[in-house]
Design a protein around this motif. Structure first.
Motif, PDB file in Angstrom:
ATOM      1  N   PHE A  38      -3.508   1.086 -10.363  1.00  0.00           N
ATOM      2  CA  PHE A  38      -4.600   1.975  -9.967  1.00  0.00           C
ATOM      3  C   PHE A  38      -5.901   1.205 -10.110  1.00  0.00           C
ATOM      4  O   PHE A  38      -6.187   0.648 -11.163  1.00  0.00           O
ATOM      5  N   ARG A  39      -6.657   1.172  -9.018  1.00  0.00           N
ATOM      6  CA  ARG A  39      -7.926   0.434  -9.018  1.00  0.00           C
ATOM      7  C   ARG A  39      -9.065   1.392  -8.696  1.00  0.00           C
ATOM      8  O   ARG A  39      -8.903   2.331  -7.927  1.00  0.00           O
ATOM      9  N   GLU A  80     -11.576   4.282  -8.631  1.00  0.00           N
ATOM     10  CA  GLU A  80     -11.356   5.701  -8.905  1.00  0.00           C
ATOM     11  C   GLU A  80     -10.225   6.283  -8.065  1.00  0.00           C
ATOM     12  O   GLU A  80     -10.022   7.490  -8.031  1.00  0.00           O
ATOM     13  N   SER A  81      -9.481   5.403  -7.394  1.00  0.00           N
ATOM     14  CA  SER A  81      -8.402   5.858  -6.529  1.00  0.00           C
ATOM     15  C   SER A  81      -7.282   6.507  -7.330  1.00  0.00           C
ATOM     16  O   SER A  81      -6.898   6.032  -8.397  1.00  0.00           O
ATOM     17  N   LYS A  82      -6.760   7.581  -6.799  1.00  0.00           N
ATOM     18  CA  LYS A  82      -5.606   8.266  -7.392  1.00  0.00           C
ATOM     19  C   LYS A  82      -4.304   7.753  -6.773  1.00  0.00           C
ATOM     20  O   LYS A  82      -3.219   8.144  -7.158  1.00  0.00           O
ATOM     21  N   THR A  83      -4.439   6.885  -5.764  1.00  0.00           N
ATOM     22  CA  THR A  83      -3.290   6.318  -5.066  1.00  0.00           C
ATOM     23  C   THR A  83      -3.115   4.859  -5.505  1.00  0.00           C
ATOM     24  O   THR A  83      -4.036   4.059  -5.367  1.00  0.00           O
ATOM     25  N   TYR A 106     -12.874  -0.711  -5.186  1.00  0.00           N
ATOM     26  CA  TYR A 106     -12.028   0.254  -4.494  1.00  0.00           C
ATOM     27  C   TYR A 106     -10.550  -0.065  -4.688  1.00  0.00           C
ATOM     28  O   TYR A 106     -10.193  -1.069  -5.285  1.00  0.00           O
ATOM     29  N   ARG A 107      -9.705   0.785  -4.148  1.00  0.00           N
ATOM     30  CA  ARG A 107      -8.249   0.626  -4.264  1.00  0.00           C
ATOM     31  C   ARG A 107      -7.800  -0.742  -3.770  1.00  0.00           C
ATOM     32  O   ARG A 107      -7.016  -1.429  -4.420  1.00  0.00           O
ATOM     33  N   LYS A 136      -8.888  -6.654   1.572  1.00  0.00           N
ATOM     34  CA  LYS A 136      -9.493  -5.839   2.631  1.00  0.00           C
ATOM     35  C   LYS A 136      -9.979  -6.743   3.761  1.00  0.00           C
ATOM     36  O   LYS A 136      -9.747  -6.470   4.941  1.00  0.00           O
ATOM     37  N   LYS A 182       0.821  -1.215   0.000  1.00  0.00           N
ATOM     38  CA  LYS A 182       0.000   0.000   0.000  1.00  0.00           C
ATOM     39  C   LYS A 182       0.851   1.259   0.000  1.00  0.00           C
ATOM     40  O   LYS A 182       0.396   2.308  -0.432  1.00  0.00           O
TER      41      LYS A 182
END
Length: 166
Positions: A120-121, A123-126, A151-152, A158, A106
């Motif tokens: 990138f997963r 809409e994450s920008k990280t 999500y990311r 998760k 991460k």
């Protein structure tokens, strides 16, 4: 089968969890393995593997690995272009290079590494940071992008993180 590992540290023990799932796109796990182990060493900056590797190796004794199986660790397999390895690289060596290891981290490790891919997963920008030994990292990058979840952090990773903290 894909086996994803994570360890969370408490004051006097480590909680190591492994989620087994059939495919990179799986929404649900097939099996969960959990083990509490005594913490044998304090955190050592730059040598994270010394603390976590024994926990993963111990839990792996409950699992019969096949040559086609893949292991995912929460962290890095390779760390730089000079051959420095992370937790996953040490696990790859501990398993006599018989099982592919994928690292999904991460947080970014700052040294240049031609074997590190950003994923990138949603809409994450990280990004997540992916490294591997025993498999082509470009193929793994595509597989991690397609893991279940919007999500990311993929759904099963998760869940793995939550179980390790439980």
């Amino acid at each position: 089968m894909i086996y994803a590992f994570d360890t969370y540290y408490y004051e006097d023990y480590a909680n190591t969890v492994c989620i087994a799932f059939e495919d990179w796109t799986s929404e649900k796990e097939v099996e969960i393995f959990i083990e509490h182990t005594s913490v044998n060493s304090a955190y050592e900056s730059g040598a994270f593997y010394k603390r976590e590797l024994p926990c993963i190796v111990s839990l792996l004794k409950k699992i019969t690995l096949r040559p086609e199986d893949i292991i995912i660790v929460d962290g890095y397999v390779t760390l730089d272009n000079d051959g420095k390895i992370g937790l996953g690289g040490h696990l790859y060596e501990a398993l006599n290079e018989n099982c592919p290891i994928v690292g999904i981290a991460k947080n970014e490790f700052t040294t240049p590494d031609s074997q590190r891919r950003s994923v990138f997963r949603g809409e994450s920008k990280t990004p997540l940071f992916v490294t591997a030994k025993g498999m082509n990292v470009d193929e793994i990058q595509l597989k991690v992008e397609k893991m279940h979840g919007t999500y990311r952090i993929p759904t099963l990773l998760k869940k793995l993180d939550q179980l390790s903290r439980a």
